[in-house]
Design an enzyme around this catalytic site. Structure first.
Site, PDB file in Angstrom:
ATOM      1  N   THR A 199       0.815  -1.217   0.000  1.00 37.58           N
ATOM      2  CA  THR A 199       0.000   0.000   0.000  1.00 37.58           C
ATOM      3  C   THR A 199       0.848   1.266   0.000  1.00 37.58           C
ATOM      4  OG1 THR A 199      -1.763  -1.141   1.166  1.00 37.58           O
ATOM      5  CG2 THR A 199      -1.792   1.259   1.257  1.00 37.58           C
ATOM      6  N   CYS A 211       1.121   6.156   0.863  1.00 41.38           N
ATOM      7  CA  CYS A 211       1.984   7.259   1.327  1.00 41.38           C
ATOM      8  C   CYS A 211       2.813   7.923   0.222  1.00 41.38           C
ATOM      9  CB  CYS A 211       2.978   6.772   2.375  1.00 41.38           C
ATOM     10  SG  CYS A 211       2.347   5.521   3.483  1.00 41.38           S
ATOM     11  N   LYS A 257       0.791   9.517  -2.782  1.00 39.21           N
ATOM     12  CA  LYS A 257       0.006  10.598  -2.161  1.00 39.21           C
ATOM     13  C   LYS A 257       0.886  11.813  -1.861  1.00 39.21           C
ATOM     14  CE  LYS A 257       0.310  11.160   1.839  1.00 39.21           C
ATOM     15  NZ  LYS A 257      -0.237  10.394   2.920  1.00 39.21           N
ATOM     16  N   TYR A 259      12.326  -2.211  -4.616  1.00 39.37           N
ATOM     17  CA  TYR A 259      11.924  -3.195  -3.594  1.00 39.37           C
ATOM     18  C   TYR A 259      12.203  -4.613  -4.085  1.00 39.37           C
ATOM     19  CZ  TYR A 259       9.707  -0.341  -0.001  1.00 39.37           C
ATOM     20  OH  TYR A 259       9.492   0.515   1.035  1.00 39.37           O
ATOM     21  N   ALA A 306      -1.328 -16.163  -2.251  1.00 39.19           N
ATOM     22  CA  ALA A 306      -0.991 -17.327  -1.428  1.00 39.19           C
ATOM     23  C   ALA A 306      -1.935 -17.350  -0.237  1.00 39.19           C
ATOM     24  CB  ALA A 306       0.447 -17.231  -0.951  1.00 39.19           C
ATOM     25  N   TYR A 317      -7.761  10.501   7.719  1.00 39.39           N
ATOM     26  CA  TYR A 317      -6.479  10.789   7.051  1.00 39.39           C
ATOM     27  C   TYR A 317      -6.647  10.956   5.544  1.00 39.39           C
ATOM     28  CZ  TYR A 317      -3.467   9.312  10.992  1.00 39.39           C
ATOM     29  OH  TYR A 317      -2.812   9.203  12.179  1.00 39.39           O
ATOM     30  N   ILE A 318      -7.185   9.916   4.905  1.00 36.56           N
ATOM     31  CA  ILE A 318      -7.198   9.912   3.439  1.00 36.56           C
ATOM     32  C   ILE A 318      -8.114  11.017   2.929  1.00 36.56           C
ATOM     33  CG2 ILE A 318      -7.826   8.525   1.404  1.00 36.56           C
ATOM     34  CD1 ILE A 318      -6.906   6.036   2.965  1.00 36.56           C
ATOM     35  N   ARG A 375     -10.550  12.296  13.969  1.00 31.02           N
ATOM     36  CA  ARG A 375     -10.742  11.767  15.321  1.00 31.02           C
ATOM     37  C   ARG A 375      -9.394  11.295  15.879  1.00 31.02           C
ATOM     38  NH1 ARG A 375     -15.333  10.247  17.381  1.00 31.02           N
ATOM     39  NH2 ARG A 375     -16.483  10.216  15.414  1.00 31.02           N
ATOM     40  N   GLY A 390     -12.032   4.351   6.104  1.00 33.26           N
ATOM     41  CA  GLY A 390     -11.277   3.364   6.862  1.00 33.26           C
ATOM     42  C   GLY A 390     -10.848   2.183   6.017  1.00 33.26           C
ATOM     43  N   THR A 440       2.884   2.828   8.183  1.00 35.90           N
ATOM     44  CA  THR A 440       4.005   2.129   7.553  1.00 35.90           C
ATOM     45  C   THR A 440       5.193   1.897   8.493  1.00 35.90           C
ATOM     46  OG1 THR A 440       3.383   2.969   5.412  1.00 35.90           O
ATOM     47  CG2 THR A 440       5.683   2.319   5.653  1.00 35.90           C
ATOM     48  N   HIS A 461      16.786  30.978  14.874  1.00 38.94           N
ATOM     49  CA  HIS A 461      16.034  32.103  14.338  1.00 38.94           C
ATOM     50  C   HIS A 461      16.534  32.494  12.957  1.00 38.94           C
ATOM     51  CE1 HIS A 461      13.559  35.682  14.657  1.00 38.94           C
ATOM     52  NE2 HIS A 461      14.592  36.381  14.205  1.00 38.94           N
TER      53      HIS A 461
END
Ligand code: NDP
Length: 448
Positions: A42, A48, A51, A99, A115, A178-179, A205, A263, A312, A437
């Site tokens: 995902t 993430c 997005k 990956y 699987a 979130y989404i 929330r 959700g 994640t 600063h």
């Protein structure tokens, strides 16, 4: 271990599964992983990463608007959704390759098919082949949930939103989590008309109420409309291809797309866990102990499928801890307190530790410090939006219990501040730290 085909068979090559595979292999285990969609899961493929790239892409609208205050003339400004979409999707391809190469480098065999579990040590692949493993790790993640209402087949979820053929003019977002808040921000910045509809009157929330109010105020001023206490009751397709969304007693809302963000549920349907005697929890999650072990001694589960914290970095930690525990001889569990989190809304919001109301409930006597400020770059560009930082402090020990921030770059700043909360530093430590600063982050050490 010679009696099994593999020492470890991982189902799901997302953040948790890939980390667990790689670390277990580094300890000398013979590892295989199966993935029915794309390697990366995902976060990398439809969460993430793409997005955040869309957030960056949409944020140029604000930067370009403000540029004239800094002396720039930007002529012929225009935006092309297809260019942004395709560049983002190409980056997803790049990451999937990275990956996959990590798995190859670590000699993790990968199967590109579904699987399922066929017993405590047995995995059945979609091709029909059955393999055995001393340990099985379930890391299949979660999947968007669509509430049941007539016409929900016309709505999309975060799985499809990255592939839109063209930029919609009118977007209805269901949910205010979130989404929902992240995509409401992206579409709003890209010039779409956005309406957020939610079943309750609460957005985000779990986040501190003061920050949520500030986000609501700013996003309304930016043009996002909200309809609270009204879930969608139906969505109808119109003759012109558009959609008509009915929410409560309000006038129906015309839309080009309806994004449902209500959700995500553990993706355990049909996974065969009953063949190993594992009973799912109420939300379909796999119950596990602190070492991510299920009720079956040879089967573990990490990440969103366990519904502990759907983030994640948590899945990655759980996957790593599992490999250390089972193959590295170092039992490790994951700590769930002080987990920093952020919502990449516009402006973004970030938090770590207890909210003011949580702290009052658990600690009683707390002190609250806030800084309500206009970022220098906003003043210069005549933007009236104000940032807000809040420190929640235990009045008895002076320890910082929580930090909550909304404003430009809040997630970047909060990550460093989260170290202080984790380390148990006090408000006096913050006061003793010299301000850097000029920065927004200096507000953190200037609250009195
Ligand atoms: P969230 O849990 O954040 O929000 C769900 C929203 O949908 C809430 O506003 C909720 O309303 C509403 N809702 C829930 N069920 C229903 C229902 N049956 N009918 C109508 N409305 C409903 O979920 P998301 O889908 O936004 O995200 C899923 C998870 O993914 C998040 O919890 C988070 O862990 C993770 N995520 C993290 C991100 C990040 O770290 N920046 C970004 C994106 C996702 P109410 O609150 O009123 O109950």
């Amino acid at each position: 271990m010679a009696d099994y085909d593999y020492d470890l068979f991982v189902i799901g090559a997302g953040s948790g599964g890939v980390r667990a595979s790689r670390i277990a292999a580094s300890y000398g285990a013979k590892v295989a992983v199966a993935e029915e969609h794309r390697i990366g899961g995902t976060c990398v493929i439809r969460g993430c990463v793409p997005k955040k790239l869309l957030v960056y892409g949409s944020h140029f609208a604000e930067e370009l608007q403000d540029a004239s205050h800094y002396g720039w003339t930007v002529e012929g400004m225009s935006f092309d959704w297809a260019t942004l979409r395709d560049t983002v999707l190409r980056d997803v391809d790049r990451l999937e390759a990275a990956y996959t190469s990590t798995l190859d480098t670590n000699k993790v065999e990968h199967f590109h098919e579904r699987a399922t579990v066929a017993g405590p040590h047995a995995v059945r692949l979609a091709s029909g082949r059955e393999v055995s493993a001393k340990y099985i790790l379930i890391a299949v993640g979660a999947w968007p949930v669509k509430p049941d209402f007539p016409g929900n087949e016309h709505c999309i979820t975060s799985n499809e939103v990255f592939h839109l053929e063209k930029l919609p003019k009118r977007v209805v977002v269901q949910g205010a989590g979130y989404i929902a808040m992240e995509f409401a921000g992206i579409f709003n910045a890209l010039g779409c008309h956005v309406t957020v509809v939610n079943r309750s009157e609460t957005l985000l929330r779990g986040y501190d109420a003061t920050l949520r109010d500030r986000l609501l105020q700013i996003t309304m001023a930016r043009g996002i409309e909200y309809k609270f206490n009204c879930p969608i009751t139906k969505v109808e397709k119109q003759a012109d291809g558009g959609l008509m969304v009915t929410v409560g007693t309000h006038d129906p809302i015309p839309a080009d797309i309806v994004l449902v963000a209500t959700g995500r549920s553990p993706k355990t349907a049909g996974l065969g866990l009953e063949s190993a005697g594992i009973t799912l929890g109420e939300k379909g999650e796999i119950p596990v102990d602190e070492f991510s072990k299920t009720t079956c001694d040879s089967i573990y589960a990490v990440g969103d499928v366990t519904d502990r914290v759907q983030l994640t970095p948590i899945a990655i930690r759980e996957g790593h801890a599992f490999a250390d525990t089972v193959f590295g001889g170092t039992p490790r569990s994951t700590a769930y307190d002080c987990v920093p989190s952020a919502v990449f809304s516009q402006p973004p919001l970030a938090a770590v530790g207890l909210t003011e109301s949580q702290a009052r409930n658990t600690h009683g006597n707390v002190k609250i410090f806030t800084s309500d400020f206009r970022a220098m770059k906003n003043i210069f560009a005549s933007r009236h939006e104000r940032g807000l930082y809040k420190l929640v402090v235990d009045a008895g020990t002076d320890r910082i219990l929580g930090i909550h921030m909304i404003g430009p770059d809040a997630p970047e700043i909060l990550q460093a501040a989260a170290i202080a909360v984790r380390a148990g530093l006090t408000k006096a430590d913050f006061d003793a730290t010299v301000a850097l600063h000029p920065s927004m982050a200096e507000e953190l050490v200037l609250m009195r």
